[in-house]
Design a protein around this motif. Structure first.
Motif, PDB file in Angstrom:
ATOM      1  N   TYR A   8       0.819  -1.228   0.000  1.00 18.81           N
ATOM      2  CA  TYR A   8       0.000   0.000   0.000  1.00 18.81           C
ATOM      3  C   TYR A   8       0.850   1.274   0.000  1.00 18.81           C
ATOM      4  CZ  TYR A   8      -3.579  -3.342   1.575  1.00 18.81           C
ATOM      5  OH  TYR A   8      -4.415  -4.423   1.698  1.00 18.81           O
ATOM      6  N   TYR A  18      -6.067  -1.969  -5.566  1.00 17.56           N
ATOM      7  CA  TYR A  18      -6.792  -2.427  -4.373  1.00 17.56           C
ATOM      8  C   TYR A  18      -8.285  -2.629  -4.653  1.00 17.56           C
ATOM      9  CZ  TYR A  18      -8.647  -2.710   0.315  1.00 17.56           C
ATOM     10  OH  TYR A  18      -9.311  -3.141   1.434  1.00 17.56           O
ATOM     11  N   GLU A  47     -13.562   5.005  11.107  1.00 15.11           N
ATOM     12  CA  GLU A  47     -12.970   3.844  10.425  1.00 15.11           C
ATOM     13  C   GLU A  47     -11.448   3.956  10.498  1.00 15.11           C
ATOM     14  OE1 GLU A  47     -13.876   3.352   6.258  1.00 15.11           O
ATOM     15  OE2 GLU A  47     -12.943   1.366   6.191  1.00 15.11           O
ATOM     16  N   GLY A  49      -8.065   2.713   9.311  1.00 15.85           N
ATOM     17  CA  GLY A  49      -7.568   1.988   8.140  1.00 15.85           C
ATOM     18  C   GLY A  49      -8.613   2.016   7.041  1.00 15.85           C
ATOM     19  N   ARG A  54     -13.553   1.946   0.334  1.00 17.11           N
ATOM     20  CA  ARG A  54     -14.545   0.921  -0.034  1.00 17.11           C
ATOM     21  C   ARG A  54     -15.746   0.950   0.905  1.00 17.11           C
ATOM     22  NH1 ARG A  54     -15.490  -4.545   1.650  1.00 17.11           N
ATOM     23  NH2 ARG A  54     -13.989  -4.267   3.342  1.00 17.11           N
ATOM     24  N   ASP A  70      -6.247   6.783   7.557  1.00 17.02           N
ATOM     25  CA  ASP A  70      -5.339   5.786   6.968  1.00 17.02           C
ATOM     26  C   ASP A  70      -3.924   6.342   6.963  1.00 17.02           C
ATOM     27  OD1 ASP A  70      -5.995   3.065   5.209  1.00 17.02           O
ATOM     28  OD2 ASP A  70      -4.025   3.941   4.815  1.00 17.02           O
ATOM     29  N   ASP A 100      -2.114   7.591  11.844  1.00 13.47           N
ATOM     30  CA  ASP A 100      -1.797   6.241  12.317  1.00 13.47           C
ATOM     31  C   ASP A 100      -2.849   5.842  13.347  1.00 13.47           C
ATOM     32  OD1 ASP A 100      -0.711   4.029  13.667  1.00 13.47           O
ATOM     33  OD2 ASP A 100       1.328   4.718  13.290  1.00 13.47           O
ATOM     34  N   LEU A 101      -3.442   4.688  13.151  1.00 11.96           N
ATOM     35  CA  LEU A 101      -4.528   4.267  14.037  1.00 11.96           C
ATOM     36  C   LEU A 101      -4.062   4.110  15.486  1.00 11.96           C
ATOM     37  CD1 LEU A 101      -4.536   0.924  14.870  1.00 11.96           C
ATOM     38  CD2 LEU A 101      -4.715   0.780  12.408  1.00 11.96           C
ATOM     39  N   TYR A 117     -11.160  -5.298   7.592  1.00 17.46           N
ATOM     40  CA  TYR A 117     -10.323  -6.105   6.702  1.00 17.46           C
ATOM     41  C   TYR A 117      -8.838  -6.163   7.125  1.00 17.46           C
ATOM     42  CZ  TYR A 117      -8.692  -8.163   2.329  1.00 17.46           C
ATOM     43  OH  TYR A 117      -8.119  -8.987   1.392  1.00 17.46           O
TER      44      TYR A 117
HETATM   45  C1  LIG Z   1      -6.777  -4.124   3.864  1.00 19.58           C
HETATM   46  S1  LIG Z   1      -6.833  -2.380   3.825  1.00 19.58           S
HETATM   47  C2  LIG Z   1      -8.475  -2.055   4.420  1.00 19.58           C
HETATM   48  C3  LIG Z   1      -9.080  -0.825   3.767  1.00 19.58           C
HETATM   49  C4  LIG Z   1     -10.581  -0.639   3.981  1.00 19.58           C
HETATM   50  N1  LIG Z   1     -10.928  -0.437   5.371  1.00 19.58           N
HETATM   51  C5  LIG Z   1     -11.355  -1.817   3.444  1.00 19.58           C
HETATM   52  O1  LIG Z   1     -11.939  -2.540   4.247  1.00 19.58           O
HETATM   53  O2  LIG Z   1     -11.359  -2.014   2.228  1.00 19.58           O
HETATM   54  C6  LIG Z   1      -5.827  -1.970   5.228  1.00 19.58           C
HETATM   55  C7  LIG Z   1      -5.563  -0.475   5.331  1.00 19.58           C
HETATM   56  O3  LIG Z   1      -5.002  -0.205   6.599  1.00 19.58           O
HETATM   57  C8  LIG Z   1      -4.047   0.818   6.451  1.00 19.58           C
HETATM   58  N2  LIG Z   1      -3.139   0.801   7.608  1.00 19.58           N
HETATM   59  C9  LIG Z   1      -2.170  -0.097   7.904  1.00 19.58           C
HETATM   60  N3  LIG Z   1      -1.550   0.242   9.051  1.00 19.58           N
HETATM   61  C10 LIG Z   1      -2.161   1.373   9.496  1.00 19.58           C
HETATM   62  C11 LIG Z   1      -1.959   2.218  10.620  1.00 19.58           C
HETATM   63  N4  LIG Z   1      -1.011   1.961  11.524  1.00 19.58           N
HETATM   64  N5  LIG Z   1      -2.757   3.293  10.760  1.00 19.58           N
HETATM   65  C12 LIG Z   1      -3.716   3.577   9.840  1.00 19.58           C
HETATM   66  N6  LIG Z   1      -3.940   2.818   8.742  1.00 19.58           N
HETATM   67  C13 LIG Z   1      -3.171   1.732   8.569  1.00 19.58           C
HETATM   68  C14 LIG Z   1      -3.379   0.500   5.124  1.00 19.58           C
HETATM   69  O4  LIG Z   1      -2.730   1.630   4.594  1.00 19.58           O
HETATM   70  C15 LIG Z   1      -4.591   0.044   4.298  1.00 19.58           C
HETATM   71  O5  LIG Z   1      -5.150   1.132   3.597  1.00 19.58           O
END
Ligand SMILES: C[S@@+](CC[C@H](N)C(=O)[O-])C[C@H]1O[C@@H](n2cnc3c(N)ncnc32)[C@H](O)[C@@H]1O
Length: 263
Positions: A8, A18, A47, A49, A54, A70, A100-101, A117
């Motif tokens: 990503y 994606y 939400e 991430g 989506r 995200d 960052d979450l 996801y």
């Molecule tokens: C599998 S995707 C899920 C995207 C969306 N929520 C979905 O269900 O389609 C995972 C997402 O988490 C994000 N992500 C990963 N680590 C993260 C963090 N520490 N803080 C925020 N976002 C993060 C990635 O950049 C990616 O966009």
């Protein structure tokens, strides 16, 4: 050997394609309905991430007001484009934030927080999970729900040996081109439950000739989320919701703050 990109990350084909890949992923069927069913009509949702939006866009279409966070600019840029294509009154219910979450502070609370996801599995299942749960709790009032979709540990552990020449996905693109995925490396480390994979994303023309190849590292971690949730002041609200045998949506409820004891 070509450099390995982070999943990503900027220039990653995992980000660019994606939407195409998730649209074809039957293991995600019904997740939107599950999250929507956890909130009252018109509720506010955080939400963690949000990716390319989506769920963000679809939950806003259902009338929820949603903030998507995200860490990946390449994902969030696509989410912004999708929001611009929405009806103005739907787009007005969406806020997107690079962050960052485990640490983002939006200085507000929400009715529901979701981490869809496998997003939490992208961060190490130690201090980062602890901070992720604490941060979700900080953005909820007592009684608020936090839904976290995580992979099944037994599936991560049981993935067999790889054949780097075996195509694991083959999807049509426009103009007859095809997106093809291969697993180039895979290692599972027991104990820390870390699945480390390098996926080769390739684009081939209609004769099968490879036009582009990008090697991208995907690391997923899994531990018992209840331990981290409990530490952050959550209780498990119901049994984990099975998503097609591939993963589970864990729903936690933030415990009410203890009532102040009378003098
Ligand atoms: C599998 S995707 C899920 C995207 C969306 N929520 C979905 O269900 O389609 C995972 C997402 O988490 C994000 N992500 C990963 N680590 C993260 C963090 N520490 N803080 C925020 N976002 C993060 C990635 O950049 C990616 O966009």
């Amino acid at each position: 050997m070509a450099k390995t990109r982070s999943y990503y990350g900027d220039g990653a084909l995992s980000a660019a394609y994606y939407d195409l890949i998730t649209a074809a992923d039957l293991r995600l069927r019904g997740d939107e309905e599950i999250y929507a069913g956890l909130a009252e009509p018109g509720a506010t949702i955080l939400e963690l991430g949000a990716g390319t939006g989506r769920l963000t866009c679809n939950l806003a279409r259902r009338g929820f007001t949603i903030t998507g966070v995200d860490i990946a600019a390449a994902m969030l840029a696509q989410a912004k484009r999708h929001v611009e294509d929405l009806e103005p009154e739907v787009a007005a219910r969406i806020s997107l934030r690079l962050g960052d979450l485990t640490s983002v502070d939006l200085k507000q609370t929400f009715d529901l927080a979701i981490c869809p996801y496998h997003t939490l599995a992208h961060v190490p299942a130690g201090a980062a999970w602890r901070n992720g749960f604490r941060n979700a709790a900080r953005h909820l009032e007592g009684g608020g729900l936090f839904a976290v979709h995580l992979p099944r540990l037994e599936l991560m552990r049981s993935l067999g040996p790889i054949d780097p020449r075996a195509m694991v996905k083959d999807l049509p693109l426009q103009d007859g081109r095809r997106l093809r995925l291969y697993v180039r490396e895979r290692q599972f480390r027991d104990g820390i439950n870390r699945l480390d994979q390098v996926l080769d994303y390739t684009v081939a023309d209609d004769s099968g000739a490879e036009l582009q190849r990008s090697s991208e590292r995907l690391i997923l971690y899994m531990q018992d989320p209840v331990i981290f949730a409990t530490e952050a002041g959550f209780v498990l609200d119901r049994p984990p919701i099975d998503l097609h045998g591939d993963g589970d949506i864990w729903v936690f409820r933030k415990a009410d703050a203890p009532a102040a004891s009378a003098g």
